[in-house]
Scaffold this motif. Structure first.
Motif, PDB file in Angstrom:
ATOM      1  N   LEU A   3       0.822  -1.086   0.099  1.00 43.15           N
ATOM      2  CA  LEU A   3      -0.056   0.069   0.073  1.00 43.15           C
ATOM      3  C   LEU A   3       0.872   1.309  -0.010  1.00 43.15           C
ATOM      4  O   LEU A   3       0.541   2.225  -0.602  1.00 43.15           O
ATOM      5  CB  LEU A   3      -1.015  -0.134   1.245  1.00 43.15           C
ATOM      6  N   LEU A   4       2.052   1.117   0.586  1.00 44.33           N
ATOM      7  CA  LEU A   4       2.849   2.254   0.724  1.00 44.33           C
ATOM      8  C   LEU A   4       3.675   2.572  -0.505  1.00 44.33           C
ATOM      9  O   LEU A   4       4.653   3.333  -0.610  1.00 44.33           O
ATOM     10  CB  LEU A   4       3.587   2.137   1.970  1.00 44.33           C
ATOM     11  N   HIS A   5       3.628   1.640  -1.528  1.00 42.76           N
ATOM     12  CA  HIS A   5       4.506   1.586  -2.781  1.00 42.76           C
ATOM     13  C   HIS A   5       6.066   1.506  -2.268  1.00 42.76           C
ATOM     14  O   HIS A   5       6.794   2.296  -2.894  1.00 42.76           O
ATOM     15  CB  HIS A   5       4.098   2.743  -3.610  1.00 42.76           C
ATOM     16  N   GLN A   6       6.125   0.485  -1.581  1.00 43.42           N
ATOM     17  CA  GLN A   6       7.579   0.369  -1.132  1.00 43.42           C
ATOM     18  C   GLN A   6       8.638   0.029  -2.213  1.00 43.42           C
ATOM     19  O   GLN A   6       8.117  -0.907  -3.068  1.00 43.42           O
ATOM     20  CB  GLN A   6       7.702  -0.692  -0.148  1.00 43.42           C
ATOM     21  N   VAL A  28       4.718   5.339 -12.060  1.00 39.62           N
ATOM     22  CA  VAL A  28       3.824   4.543 -10.934  1.00 39.62           C
ATOM     23  C   VAL A  28       4.033   3.027 -11.295  1.00 39.62           C
ATOM     24  O   VAL A  28       2.992   2.403 -11.752  1.00 39.62           O
ATOM     25  CB  VAL A  28       2.406   5.158 -11.209  1.00 39.62           C
ATOM     26  N   PRO A  29       5.055   2.487 -10.463  1.00 41.86           N
ATOM     27  CA  PRO A  29       4.914   1.276 -10.644  1.00 41.86           C
ATOM     28  C   PRO A  29       3.617   0.507  -9.925  1.00 41.86           C
ATOM     29  O   PRO A  29       3.104   0.950  -8.819  1.00 41.86           O
ATOM     30  CB  PRO A  29       6.209   0.708  -9.552  1.00 41.86           C
ATOM     31  N   GLY A  30       3.250  -0.442 -10.400  1.00 43.98           N
ATOM     32  CA  GLY A  30       2.068  -1.341  -9.650  1.00 43.98           C
ATOM     33  C   GLY A  30       1.498  -2.243 -10.653  1.00 43.98           C
ATOM     34  O   GLY A  30       1.783  -2.303 -11.747  1.00 43.98           O
ATOM     35  N   GLY A  77       4.915   9.022  -4.319  1.00 45.47           N
ATOM     36  CA  GLY A  77       5.052   7.824  -4.370  1.00 45.47           C
ATOM     37  C   GLY A  77       4.026   6.730  -3.506  1.00 45.47           C
ATOM     38  O   GLY A  77       4.247   5.633  -3.218  1.00 45.47           O
ATOM     39  N   VAL A  78       2.833   7.420  -3.401  1.00 39.19           N
ATOM     40  CA  VAL A  78       1.723   6.532  -2.779  1.00 39.19           C
ATOM     41  C   VAL A  78       1.322   5.443  -3.684  1.00 39.19           C
ATOM     42  O   VAL A  78       1.218   5.537  -4.958  1.00 39.19           O
ATOM     43  CB  VAL A  78       0.753   7.432  -2.343  1.00 39.19           C
ATOM     44  N   ALA A  79       0.721   4.456  -3.402  1.00 31.17           N
ATOM     45  CA  ALA A  79       0.369   3.168  -4.027  1.00 31.17           C
ATOM     46  C   ALA A  79      -0.734   3.726  -5.233  1.00 31.17           C
ATOM     47  O   ALA A  79      -1.530   4.591  -4.731  1.00 31.17           O
ATOM     48  CB  ALA A  79      -0.328   2.081  -3.026  1.00 31.17           C
ATOM     49  N   VAL A  80      -0.518   3.091  -6.224  1.00 27.52           N
ATOM     50  CA  VAL A  80      -1.378   3.806  -7.466  1.00 27.52           C
ATOM     51  C   VAL A  80      -2.956   3.386  -7.270  1.00 27.52           C
ATOM     52  O   VAL A  80      -3.650   3.994  -7.576  1.00 27.52           O
ATOM     53  CB  VAL A  80      -0.936   2.839  -8.768  1.00 27.52           C
ATOM     54  N   GLN A  81      -3.193   2.280  -6.505  1.00 26.67           N
ATOM     55  CA  GLN A  81      -4.584   1.836  -6.247  1.00 26.67           C
ATOM     56  C   GLN A  81      -4.986   3.094  -5.378  1.00 26.67           C
ATOM     57  O   GLN A  81      -6.267   3.439  -5.526  1.00 26.67           O
ATOM     58  CB  GLN A  81      -4.680   0.475  -5.463  1.00 26.67           C
TER      59      GLN A  81
END
Length: 215
Positions: A3-6, A28-30, A77-81
């Motif tokens: 969730l934190l886009h680590q 935005v990786p994900g 860098g927050v998670a893309v979701q």
């Protein structure tokens, strides 16, 4: 994907490559669907600002704030979701305001305050977690603490929202509803939204923490 886009463990190998400046920052990786959704929301945000210039200055101001709300979590860098969900909520709330949907459907204002305040509070807390200003919660007590922190972030955001409405009603557009009952209802709705968002964050973090690492 956390969730934190680590960053992944192999990110160190990529650090040696030449950086592409803003292109790399805005990447935005994900999951593919989430990346597409985030890019679509971002594109709609830019298009909305362009369209707002043909409406009035209030619409431009509203869409500029929405675009800021789309940019900050992306750069952070927050998670893309979470980016896609929050961005969609902000765009919907903004266009409802531009088309005077809150005047035509009175209960829509409460829904907007619940969803938008919750989304903003969730993004803000995710940014704080990403920046290391908050510890990732561990255990039930930690998750309860995260809910309280998210609510503590959401309530001031609700106050700022109401101050913005007051300023707009006083100096920009007199038709903005800033009555006593409306303000209290909006603050309560924002608080509820922040609490729900905190619970959702805690649940997602727990699921991410409990899931085994991919091989």
């Amino acid at each position: 994907m956390s969730l934190l886009h680590q960053p992944s463990r192999t990110q160190g190998a990529h650090d040696a490559r030449p950086r592409d400046g803003w292109r790399e920052i805005l990447a935005v990786p994900g999951p593919p669907w989430a990346r597409v959704a985030t890019d679509v929301v971002a594109g709609l945000g830019v298009a909305s600002l362009a369209v707002a210039t043909r409406v009035d200055v209030v619409a431009v101001a509203v869409m500029a704030l929405v675009l800021l709300g789309l940019t900050v979590p992306r750069v952070a860098g927050v998670a893309v979701q979470l980016q896609a969900a929050a961005g969609g909520v902000l765009l919907g709330a903004a266009w409802a305001s531009v088309f005077r949907g809150y005047e035509q459907v009175p209960w829509l204002d409460v829904v907007a305050h619940v969803l938008a305040t919750g989304a903003l509070a969730a993004v803000a807390v995710a940014v704080l977690l990403r920046a290391g200003m908050l510890l990732v919660p561990q255990g039930r007590r930690g998750r309860c603490g995260l809910v309280l922190v998210t609510a503590s972030v959401g309530l001031p955001l609700s106050v700022l929202w109401e101050l913005g409405e007051w300023f707009g009603s006083r100096y920009v557009e007199e038709t903005i509803n800033v009555g006593y009952d409306d303000t209290l209802a909006d603050l309560a709705a924002g608080g509820v939204g922040a609490i729900v968002a905190g619970g959702a964050l805690a649940r997602l973090l727990r699921r991410t923490h409990d899931d085994p690492a991919p091989r």
